[in-house]
Scaffold this motif. Structure first.
Motif, PDB file in Angstrom:
ATOM      1  N   SER A  64      14.944   0.615  -8.377  1.00  0.00           N
ATOM      2  CA  SER A  64      15.201   1.576  -7.294  1.00  0.00           C
ATOM      3  C   SER A  64      15.582   0.868  -6.004  1.00  0.00           C
ATOM      4  O   SER A  64      16.337   1.406  -5.196  1.00  0.00           O
ATOM      5  N   TRP A  65      15.042  -0.317  -5.807  1.00  0.00           N
ATOM      6  CA  TRP A  65      15.317  -1.067  -4.575  1.00  0.00           C
ATOM      7  C   TRP A  65      16.689  -1.740  -4.625  1.00  0.00           C
ATOM      8  O   TRP A  65      17.454  -1.662  -3.668  1.00  0.00           O
ATOM      9  N   CYS A 104      12.063   2.487   4.539  1.00  0.00           N
ATOM     10  CA  CYS A 104      10.731   2.104   4.047  1.00  0.00           C
ATOM     11  C   CYS A 104      10.235   3.040   2.941  1.00  0.00           C
ATOM     12  O   CYS A 104       9.300   2.692   2.227  1.00  0.00           O
ATOM     13  N   PRO A 114      13.343   3.695  -1.656  1.00  0.00           N
ATOM     14  CA  PRO A 114      13.118   3.220  -3.030  1.00  0.00           C
ATOM     15  C   PRO A 114      11.811   3.744  -3.626  1.00  0.00           C
ATOM     16  O   PRO A 114      11.755   4.044  -4.824  1.00  0.00           O
ATOM     17  N   CYS A 115      10.782   3.860  -2.807  1.00  0.00           N
ATOM     18  CA  CYS A 115       9.497   4.390  -3.299  1.00  0.00           C
ATOM     19  C   CYS A 115       9.665   5.833  -3.758  1.00  0.00           C
ATOM     20  O   CYS A 115       9.148   6.235  -4.805  1.00  0.00           O
TER      21      CYS A 115
END
Length: 131
Positions: free
Chosen positions: A58-59, A119, A122-123
Motif C-alpha cells: 500500500s505504501w 500519514c 497507506p494505512c
C-alpha cells in the motif's frame, strides 16, 4: 428564634456539594456504528490478512492494492487494471467511492480525507483491503 425552613428540608443534614463528574462504571457497549465499523484499526499495519506485506504494498505500490479492491467491488470498469489506473490517477476519489461499498458505515468524505493525508493514506488503503 425559629428560622424559616423550606418544606421538606432537614437542618440536621448539611447538603454536600455534588461532584461535577461521576465515573461511569457501566461496561463499554459499542454503538451500532462502531459494531459495523472496520475489522481492524487504522494503524494496525501488521494485522492479518495481509500483514506487513499488504502495508508495504500500500505504501510503495498502491495501484496494485486499488486494482485488487476494484476486482472485489467493480468501482470502475476494467478489473484490476482499471482499478490500478483509477487509484494511481485519482486515488482519494477512487477510495471515496470504493470504501463505502466495502463498509456501509464509512462515509465518502472520511474516505477521501483519510486517503489524502500522507500519514494515513497507506494505512487506510490497507484497512479497506483487509475488510
Amino acid at each position: 428564634a425559629i428560622l424559616a425552613q423550606a418544606p421538606g428540608s432537614d437542618p440536621r443534614r448539611a447538603s454536600r456539594p455534588q461532584p461535577l463528574f461521576r465515573a461511569d462504571t457501566r461496561p463499554f457497549q459499542p454503538s451500532q456504528a462502531e459494531m459495523a465499523s472496520w475489522s481492524t484499526g487504522l494503524f494496525e499495519v501488521t494485522a492479518e490478512p495481509g500483514g506487513i506485506v499488504l502495508f508495504l504494498k500500500s505504501w510503495f505500490l498502491p495501484c496494485l492494492v486499488t486494482g485488487e479492491l476494484n476486482t472485489k467491488v467493480e468501482t470502475v470498469p476494467g478489473g484490476c487494471l482499471g482499478g490500478g489506473l483509477a487509484g494511481w490517477c485519482f486515488g482519494p476519489c477512487f477510495m471515496a467511492i470504493t470504501a463505502p461499498k466495502i463498509n456501509s458505515s464509512e462515509t465518502p468524505v472520511m474516505a477521501f480525507a483519510y486517503s489524502c493525508l500522507p500519514c494515513t493514506g497507506p494505512c487506510y488503503l490497507s484497512q479497506v483491503h483487509r475488510h
